[in-house]
Design an enzyme around this catalytic site. Sequence first.
Site, short mmCIF file in Angstrom:
data_model
loop_
_atom_site.label_atom_id
_atom_site.label_comp_id
_atom_site.label_asym_id
_atom_site.label_seq_id
_atom_site.Cartn_x
_atom_site.Cartn_y
_atom_site.Cartn_z
N ALA A 61 -8.74 -2.12 4.57
CA ALA A 61 -10.09 -2.52 4.99
C ALA A 61 -10.11 -3.15 6.38
O ALA A 61 -11.06 -2.99 7.14
CB ALA A 61 -10.67 -3.49 3.97
N ASN A 77 -3.84 -10.28 1.10
CA ASN A 77 -5.06 -9.76 0.50
C ASN A 77 -6.15 -9.71 1.58
O ASN A 77 -6.37 -10.69 2.29
CB ASN A 77 -5.48 -10.69 -0.65
CG ASN A 77 -6.55 -10.11 -1.54
OD1 ASN A 77 -7.49 -9.49 -1.06
ND2 ASN A 77 -6.41 -10.32 -2.84
N ASP A 78 -6.81 -8.56 1.70
CA ASP A 78 -7.84 -8.42 2.73
C ASP A 78 -9.12 -9.19 2.39
O ASP A 78 -9.96 -9.40 3.26
CB ASP A 78 -8.16 -6.94 2.96
CG ASP A 78 -6.96 -6.18 3.51
OD1 ASP A 78 -6.22 -6.76 4.34
OD2 ASP A 78 -6.73 -5.03 3.11
N HIS A 164 -3.32 1.58 -8.76
CA HIS A 164 -1.97 1.51 -8.21
C HIS A 164 -1.25 0.28 -8.78
O HIS A 164 -1.82 -0.81 -8.80
CB HIS A 164 -2.04 1.44 -6.68
CG HIS A 164 -0.72 1.69 -6.03
ND1 HIS A 164 -0.35 2.92 -5.53
CD2 HIS A 164 0.33 0.87 -5.83
CE1 HIS A 164 0.87 2.83 -5.03
NE2 HIS A 164 1.31 1.60 -5.20
N HIS A 166 0.27 -3.00 -9.22
CA HIS A 166 0.37 -4.13 -8.30
C HIS A 166 0.05 -5.43 -9.02
O HIS A 166 -0.52 -5.42 -10.11
CB HIS A 166 -0.60 -3.96 -7.12
CG HIS A 166 -2.05 -4.14 -7.49
ND1 HIS A 166 -2.76 -3.20 -8.22
CD2 HIS A 166 -2.92 -5.15 -7.25
CE1 HIS A 166 -4.01 -3.62 -8.40
NE2 HIS A 166 -4.13 -4.81 -7.82
N HIS A 299 7.71 -19.90 -17.79
CA HIS A 299 7.25 -18.95 -18.82
C HIS A 299 6.20 -18.02 -18.25
O HIS A 299 5.58 -18.32 -17.23
CB HIS A 299 6.69 -19.71 -20.03
CG HIS A 299 5.52 -20.59 -19.72
ND1 HIS A 299 5.66 -21.85 -19.18
CD2 HIS A 299 4.18 -20.39 -19.84
CE1 HIS A 299 4.46 -22.40 -18.99
NE2 HIS A 299 3.53 -21.53 -19.38
N HIS A 301 2.71 -15.77 -19.56
CA HIS A 301 1.73 -15.49 -20.62
C HIS A 301 1.24 -14.06 -20.46
O HIS A 301 0.89 -13.64 -19.35
CB HIS A 301 0.49 -16.38 -20.47
CG HIS A 301 0.74 -17.85 -20.62
ND1 HIS A 301 0.96 -18.44 -21.83
CD2 HIS A 301 0.79 -18.85 -19.70
CE1 HIS A 301 1.12 -19.75 -21.66
NE2 HIS A 301 1.04 -20.03 -20.38
N PHE A 315 -13.96 -9.44 -27.92
CA PHE A 315 -14.85 -10.08 -26.96
C PHE A 315 -14.76 -11.59 -27.15
O PHE A 315 -14.95 -12.09 -28.26
CB PHE A 315 -16.29 -9.64 -27.19
CG PHE A 315 -16.58 -8.26 -26.67
CD1 PHE A 315 -16.97 -8.07 -25.36
CD2 PHE A 315 -16.42 -7.15 -27.48
CE1 PHE A 315 -17.22 -6.80 -24.86
CE2 PHE A 315 -16.66 -5.86 -26.99
CZ PHE A 315 -17.06 -5.69 -25.68
N TYR A 319 -19.51 -17.75 -29.50
CA TYR A 319 -18.84 -18.89 -30.12
C TYR A 319 -17.65 -19.33 -29.26
O TYR A 319 -17.44 -20.54 -29.06
CB TYR A 319 -18.37 -18.55 -31.54
CG TYR A 319 -17.93 -19.78 -32.31
CD1 TYR A 319 -18.86 -20.66 -32.85
CD2 TYR A 319 -16.58 -20.08 -32.47
CE1 TYR A 319 -18.47 -21.80 -33.54
CE2 TYR A 319 -16.18 -21.21 -33.16
CZ TYR A 319 -17.12 -22.07 -33.70
OH TYR A 319 -16.73 -23.20 -34.37
O1 LIG Z 1 -20.13 -11.64 -34.88
P1 LIG Z 1 -20.22 -10.42 -33.99
O2 LIG Z 1 -21.53 -10.35 -33.22
O3 LIG Z 1 -19.88 -9.15 -34.68
O4 LIG Z 1 -19.06 -10.65 -32.92
C1 LIG Z 1 -19.21 -11.11 -31.62
O5 LIG Z 1 -19.42 -12.52 -31.58
C2 LIG Z 1 -18.36 -13.33 -32.09
C3 LIG Z 1 -18.71 -14.78 -31.88
O6 LIG Z 1 -18.85 -15.10 -30.50
C4 LIG Z 1 -17.02 -12.97 -31.44
O7 LIG Z 1 -15.99 -13.65 -32.11
C5 LIG Z 1 -16.75 -11.47 -31.47
O8 LIG Z 1 -15.58 -11.19 -30.74
C6 LIG Z 1 -17.94 -10.73 -30.87
O9 LIG Z 1 -17.73 -9.35 -30.90
O1 LIG Z 2 -8.92 -9.45 -6.73
P1 LIG Z 2 -9.48 -8.31 -7.54
O2 LIG Z 2 -8.42 -7.55 -8.27
O3 LIG Z 2 -10.42 -7.44 -6.78
O4 LIG Z 2 -10.40 -9.04 -8.64
C1 LIG Z 2 -10.05 -9.28 -9.96
O5 LIG Z 2 -9.15 -10.38 -10.11
C2 LIG Z 2 -9.65 -11.65 -9.65
C3 LIG Z 2 -8.60 -12.70 -9.95
O6 LIG Z 2 -8.35 -12.82 -11.33
C4 LIG Z 2 -10.98 -11.99 -10.30
O7 LIG Z 2 -11.51 -13.14 -9.68
C5 LIG Z 2 -11.99 -10.84 -10.17
O8 LIG Z 2 -13.14 -11.16 -10.91
C6 LIG Z 2 -11.35 -9.57 -10.69
O9 LIG Z 2 -12.24 -8.49 -10.57
#
Ligand SMILES: O=P(O)(O)O[C@H]1O[C@H](CO)[C@@H](O)[C@H](O)[C@H]1O
Ligand SMILES: O=P(O)(O)O[C@H]1O[C@H](CO)[C@@H](O)[C@H](O)[C@H]1O
Lengths: 351, 351
Positions: A61, A77-78, A164, A166, A299, A301, A315, A319
């Site tokens: 870029a 990073n650009d 890619h 990275h 460590h 994650h 998702f 909650y």
């Molecule tokens: O209960 P639902 O609508 O099927 O499920 C949705 O809401 C929940 C509560 O935020 C989440 O734990 C689920 O991951 C989401 O898919």
């Molecule tokens: O820097 P990227 O790969 O364009 O962006 C991605 O990673 C970032 C760092 O976790 C996040 O803030 C962005 O929301 C995500 O789209």
Amino acid sequence: ARTFQASEHQHIRYNPLQDEWVLVSAHRMKRPWQGQVEPSLLETVPRHDPHNPLCPGATRANGEVNPHYDGTFLFDNDFPALQPDAPSPGPSDHPLFQAEAARGVCKVLCFHPWSDVTLPLMSVPEIRAVIDVWASVTEDLGAQYPWVQIFENKGAMMGCSNPHPHCQVWASSFLPDIAQREEKSQRAYQSRHREPLLMEYGHQELLRKERLVLTSEHWLVLVPFWAVWPFQTLLLPRRHVLRLPELTPAERDDLALIMKKLLTKYDNLFETSFPYSMGWHGAPTGSEAGANWDHWQLHAHYYPPLLRSATVRKFMVGYEMLAQAQRDLTPEQMSSSCSGLSRVLVAVATA
Amino acid sequence: ARTFQASEHQHIRYNPLQDEWVLVSAHRMKRPWQGQVEPSLLETVPRHDPHNPLCPGATRANGEVNPHYDGTFLFDNDFPALQPDAPSPGPSDHPLFQAEAARGVCKVLCFHPWSDVTLPLMSVPEIRAVIDVWASVTEDLGAQYPWVQIFENKGAMMGCSNPHPHCQVWASSFLPDIAQREEKSQRAYQSRHREPLLMEYGHQELLRKERLVLTSEHWLVLVPFWAVWPFQTLLLPRRHVLRLPELTPAERDDLALIMKKLLTKYDNLFETSFPYSMGWHGAPTGSEAGANWDHWQLHAHYYPPLLRSATVRKFMVGYEMLAQAQRDLTPEQMSSSCSGLSRVLVAVATA
Ligand SMILES: O=P(O)(O)O[C@H]1O[C@H](CO)[C@@H](O)[C@H](O)[C@H]1O
Ligand SMILES: O=P(O)(O)O[C@H]1O[C@H](CO)[C@@H](O)[C@H](O)[C@H]1O
């Protein structure tokens, strides 16, 4: 009273590393899923695309042209979220309106010259080369900055904007929120129990054998007792190691191998290129690097979003955003679905 | 040294309610987006679908048949994450392996008999009816449980598995993680400054006028100084109110109106049915409800995921999951793009 069974009865678990609770409601996996299905992940990526700014020889870029690299490639990073010279917001005028200066550097590390490979498809020496850059960039940026965050967003589902292979490195003048939580917890544990929290934790998991995914001469991979994401794992050295640069050559080779095994298991689980965000945490660096950080243990994650298949994710919404993390299967159930999946599903492209 | 400008210079901000920091890197909006684009949100939903378990007269997973309701409809979630009678995991044998009992109830509240409306398309009296159920369910479940979490996941992007307008209510025997953080922060603020944190905060935002989105006789909507999501807002009563059931009829009517205005603004922003997760937080309930909770102030959080358009969202991934929340525009920029968007874009379907 009925006998408690973790796989049948909801309960809450404590994450002593980040001082958080998770609600485990294993019986919820029985509900049907009628929600959003993600696009299929097995797209074909061209090995080389001259318009992809991460490819060898491509123009970025800012007009710079990438070298024709044939191993790893580290560059600035650009569009950095952190720049070295931002002025300070100055003192806050009210306790509810606190802002502070943030300075730093953001880098991108290409793992390989080809766009159509991922870490588990790379050879062990190629992965080892990535580990060596992780160690050296931690050393370089850590000379100035107290925190060097290495992280990989893999897959479009994890907001990755470029296929890619990275990762990114964001070094900051401040200890980020989660680093602060881990610092506080590990420090308190050490002062109370006279040993590093994660050393004792790894030791316990080796004894209990309920959540282990992989073990090797120098490393452990396990689903933590307090895991939030369905297939979340924690990667730990067996030896007490504060930071990536301290890893010996033997530990690095072994790390490359166990990463390849773990990521192959992940890919095999739903027969897809498994998306995740992962990152490394080690003791703070910068001008205070010489202080006593013995309560830390290096460590990584791994936070993968998939729940039931290559297209149905967990998702973390209502909650989880408003009240508390919640998971639909126990960590123990997840670690047992991971074992056995070590067959390499896709031929190693770099053979 | 250059003069600090929040919209140009990255900095970190503190969230005094949840004790968290966010990195604000406003200049990052300049980067091009090549990542995942969400499916378009303007799908057509049939007004009535006999196979949709949330519709009047439909048969649910457990065989029960919904009444032919013509207002709101509250019922027990057929796949509850919390059940009233789970046995306790018993005492923990190690400080790193702590589990505790979790009991509770999960309910679903349908807002309207029609599947093709959303709150902003409903009439003010219809929204008022929803608010009355929120108040009464808080009262009912709050008699037994210390926390009653009302939340709405709107849109497939927020993991909502059913387009029928509805929210959920999860009451628990424990104070969830985020409730605990808000409890701790509000208690500490009160004991230090002798007034509730959010009362003083609302007061300050009214004076500063930089982050207000809407004000009415009884309510304020603002983009908090520490907002993480691009268009995150905080909805606050002007009066000191601990819990939803305490709202007067006039405050409830006014709340219905301001919710309709806020959600219409959201829909207009990207000309789409705006996805979000939202939820209410008030003082704890249950057997301790009579204790002194004056440090609490009732409020709702709105967390919408969209960033640039109806199909480009903010991903909270690598850095955010491993280090700290990060946003690409300042809260002040967001609140100014929200003002003005009050024209009702889509005709009110329930006219
Ligand atoms: O209960 P639902 O609508 O099927 O499920 C949705 O809401 C929940 C509560 O935020 C989440 O734990 C689920 O991951 C989401 O898919
Ligand atoms: O820097 P990227 O790969 O364009 O962006 C991605 O990673 C970032 C760092 O976790 C996040 O803030 C962005 O929301 C995500 O789209």
